[in-house]
Design a protein around this motif. Structure first.
Motif, mmCIF file in Angstrom:
data_model
loop_
_atom_site.group_PDB
_atom_site.id
_atom_site.type_symbol
_atom_site.label_atom_id
_atom_site.label_comp_id
_atom_site.label_asym_id
_atom_site.label_seq_id
_atom_site.Cartn_x
_atom_site.Cartn_y
_atom_site.Cartn_z
ATOM 1 N N LYS A 63 -25.814 -10.439 -5.953
ATOM 2 C CA LYS A 63 -26.276 -11.031 -4.692
ATOM 3 C C LYS A 63 -25.498 -10.361 -3.582
ATOM 4 N N TYR A 67 -18.394 -18.167 -12.301
ATOM 5 C CA TYR A 67 -19.541 -17.761 -11.491
ATOM 6 C C TYR A 67 -20.721 -18.715 -11.702
ATOM 7 N N ASP A 68 -21.061 -18.961 -12.962
ATOM 8 C CA ASP A 68 -22.223 -19.801 -13.270
ATOM 9 C C ASP A 68 -22.041 -21.244 -12.797
ATOM 10 N N LYS A 105 -23.793 -20.517 2.956
ATOM 11 C CA LYS A 105 -22.754 -20.958 2.023
ATOM 12 C C LYS A 105 -22.171 -19.711 1.357
ATOM 13 N N GLU A 165 -18.636 -23.025 4.373
ATOM 14 C CA GLU A 165 -19.942 -23.506 4.776
ATOM 15 C C GLU A 165 -20.058 -23.303 6.279
ATOM 16 N N TYR A 176 -19.809 -22.344 -10.212
ATOM 17 C CA TYR A 176 -19.471 -22.548 -8.808
ATOM 18 C C TYR A 176 -20.117 -21.588 -7.811
ATOM 19 N N TYR A 193 -23.122 -19.403 -8.369
ATOM 20 C CA TYR A 193 -24.497 -18.949 -8.591
ATOM 21 C C TYR A 193 -25.424 -19.225 -7.412
ATOM 22 N N ASP A 194 -25.154 -20.313 -6.657
ATOM 23 C CA ASP A 194 -26.072 -20.701 -5.589
ATOM 24 C C ASP A 194 -25.582 -20.306 -4.192
ATOM 25 N N MET A 195 -24.574 -19.469 -4.110
ATOM 26 C CA MET A 195 -24.050 -19.029 -2.810
ATOM 27 C C MET A 195 -24.984 -17.996 -2.178
ATOM 28 N N ASP A 196 -25.005 -17.980 -0.845
ATOM 29 C CA ASP A 196 -25.782 -16.977 -0.125
ATOM 30 C C ASP A 196 -25.080 -15.632 -0.098
#
Length: 162
Positions: free
Chosen positions: A54, A26-27, A6, A150, A29, A31-34
């Motif tokens: 990241k 960022y927080d 992602k 994705e 949308y 934060y959980d992206m690879d």
């Protein structure tokens, strides 16, 4: 079977510093992206530092100062989840932008670009053209957006309007 990845995609943020608004985007949308991609007109190395918490890849745009140009190339090709992704900013008028950048990439599955501040997510000549629009820069339409790619068995892009 391809690994699922992602990717959060930004362009044309035009920020001189990390703002509260940018941190909130960022927080909420990203934060959980690879992986995070930025398609140019970053404007400040502070934004690059912030996004580099990241895996991050970006390119410079026409409005980026020398300090950013020293850190980011004009274009790159990335491999992620078995897909080849061309990343570039773009130049000139919005009309014809995709036709101008297409010849700069060979054997890619998608081209991520910016410059126009207009979100775009469509397949042309078998290539996914993806522009996240502008999250925080000037928007003629008044709409700000980011993108998410994705990548898995298929590649799918989505535009998130802020």
């Amino acid at each position: 079977m391809k690994n699922s990845v992602k990717i959060g995609v930004l362009s044309d943020t035009h920020l001189h510093r990390v703002t509260e608004e940018f941190i909130e985007i960022y927080d909420r949308y990203l934060y959980d992206m690879d992986l995070i991609l930025h398609a140019g007109d970053v404007v400040s190395p502070h934004i690059i530092d912030f996004l580099s918490s990241k895996e991050f890849h970006g390119v410079c745009g026409n409005m980026d100062p020398e300090a950013v140009r020293e850190l980011l190339p004009e274009k790159i090709v990335l491999n992620s989840a078995g897909y080849r992704i061309g990343l570039i900013h773009g130049w000139g008028q919005s009309d014809g932008l995709e036709d101008r950048i297409l010849p700069l990439f060979h054997n890619v599955d998608m081209i991520v670009y910016g410059h126009s501040h207009i979100a775009s997510n469509h397949v042309k000549e078998g290539i996914l053209f993806f522009n996240p629009g502008t999250a925080t820069g000037y928007s003629a339409s008044g709409k700000h957006s980011i993108g998410v790619l994705e990548l898995g068995e298929t590649a799918r892009g989505s535009i998130i309007y802020l």
